[in-house]
Each structure stands twice: as C-alpha cells, then as structure tokens.
Design a protein around this motif. Structure first.
Motif: not given
Length: 235
Positions: A91-93, A100-104
């Motif tokens: 998740g951190e990676y 832009e897309t990682g958090p979602s």
C-alpha cells in the motif's frame, strides 16, 4: 526424558504431523525474508491477502484437528502477521509511486477486504441456525450437516479455501519473472507436497485436502520453475 517424549509424541519429528507444519513455517519465513531483503515491487498483493485469510482459517483448523497441532497454529499466526506487513508495504509503495491512482487502488482494496470480512461474519452467524434446521431432516442433507468434514466445520473450509492459492497461481501464470518471489513460490510448492501426505494421517482423513495440495504444489511449482529458469538457467 522430556526430549525423548517429544520426539516420540504424536506431533513429534518422527511424524508428518511435525514436518507438515514445519514446512508451513516457510510461508511466514518467505514473507519475513521478502520484507527484509526484497523491494515492495515483487509483492503480490492478491496472494498476500489470500494467505491472510487462508492462514486465519488454518489457525482454527490446527486447534480442531486431532492430534491438536500447536506448531501448525503458530506458523499460521506468524504468516498472518507477515503477510499483513507485506500488504502494508504494498500500500505504501503504490501511494508513493503512483500518486494519481495509488491511493484509490489502496482504498478499493481496503473496501474489498472489509466486504469480504463482513460476508464471512454473516456466514458464521447464519451457519448454526442453518445447520440445526438441516439436522432435523433426513437423508443426504442431514448427513452433510453432521459430517465432521462437512461444510459446517473447519475441516471443510480450511482445506477447501486453499484452492484460492492455486487460483491465484493460475491468474499469475504469465506474471513477469522479476515480480515472482522465489521464496514464496518455493514455500508454497513445499507445503503442497508435504500436506499431500499429511492429509492421510490426520483424523478425519481429508481427501479434499490432498486434492487441493496437489493443485497447489503443481501450480506453485510451475511459477517456481519459471523463476529458476529465468534467473539461473537462461542467464
């Protein structure tokens, strides 16, 4: 005397009840090894999440099976923690490398996990009333409701959920070899091979456990062979 008693005990090192769980320590060890020495880019978040649920089920299975197996319970407890840490790293990676897309993506994964947990909780809550209603009947349904390896007992769910590990392997059949964990595929292959034997020495004998471990050793062995070929043979 204590050492001799342990060696000759029903879960001592002269039995598969010992070596099967010891092999399963490889799953937790692989998660710890990858966390310490490998980058987060090789983490297979789907497999880590599957292993958390799988190991959680096997903690209960280890307590219910005869002879009760504390080594098996401890290794799966460790694997829940190790794979949970791998998911945290993933998740951190994702958040750091894909702003832009990682958090979602991470939020979606969290919602899916919460939904799965809620679904499992609902199934557990409904299982006792459903089992009691089926017991009152007769024939196949009544026998199924009371069978010790039937769908109302952990002897059914822990082995059969292991199919999810093989399904994950099949979904990763063409995964780039630089993103395949050598330690994880080795551990999965080994545990599948040893538990094929273990399924015949526990009570009750569990044929579904044999079948699922045959599938696991084969599918994991395929990924392991691809990794070894790419890293050590083709170079």
């Amino acid at each position: 005397m204590a050492l001799a008693a342990f060696i000759n005990s029903p879960t001592g090192p002269m039995t598969t009840h010992f070596w099967g769980p010891i092999a399963n320590w490889g799953l937790a060890a692989s998660g710890m090894y990858d966390a310490a020495l490998k980058g987060p880019e090789i983490i297979n978040e789907r497999m880590s999440a599957t292993q958390i649920l799988y190991s959680g089920l096997f903690v209960r299975f280890a307590w219910a099976v005869q002879p009760r197996n504390y080594i098996l319970a401890s290794c799966h407890t460790a694997n829940v923690l190790a794979q949970g840490n791998q998911l945290r790293r993933w998740g951190e990676y994702k958040i750091q490398t894909e702003p832009e897309t990682g958090p979602s993506t991470v939020r979606t994964a969290g919602l899916m996990a919460a939904g799965a947990a809620a679904g499992i909780g609902a199934m557990v809550a409904a299982s006792a009333p459903l089992q009691n209603s089926l017991k009152g009947g007769g024939g196949f349904l009544a026998r199924m409701a009371t069978h010790p390896a039937g769908p109302f007992y952990i002897h059914f769910w822990a082995p059969n959920f292991k199919w999810a590990l093989s399904i994950n392997n099949l979904m990763d059949y063409d995964r780039p070899t630089d993103k395949i964990s050598l330690s994880m595929t080795s551990a999965l292959t080994l545990t599948g091979l040893i538990f094929m034997r273990w399924s015949f020495v526990i009570t009750p004998v569990n044929y579904s456990l044999f079948a699922v471990n045959l599938a696991l050793s084969t599918s994991s062995g395929y990924l392991l062979a691809r990794k070894v070929k790419a890293d050590y043979i083709d170079k």
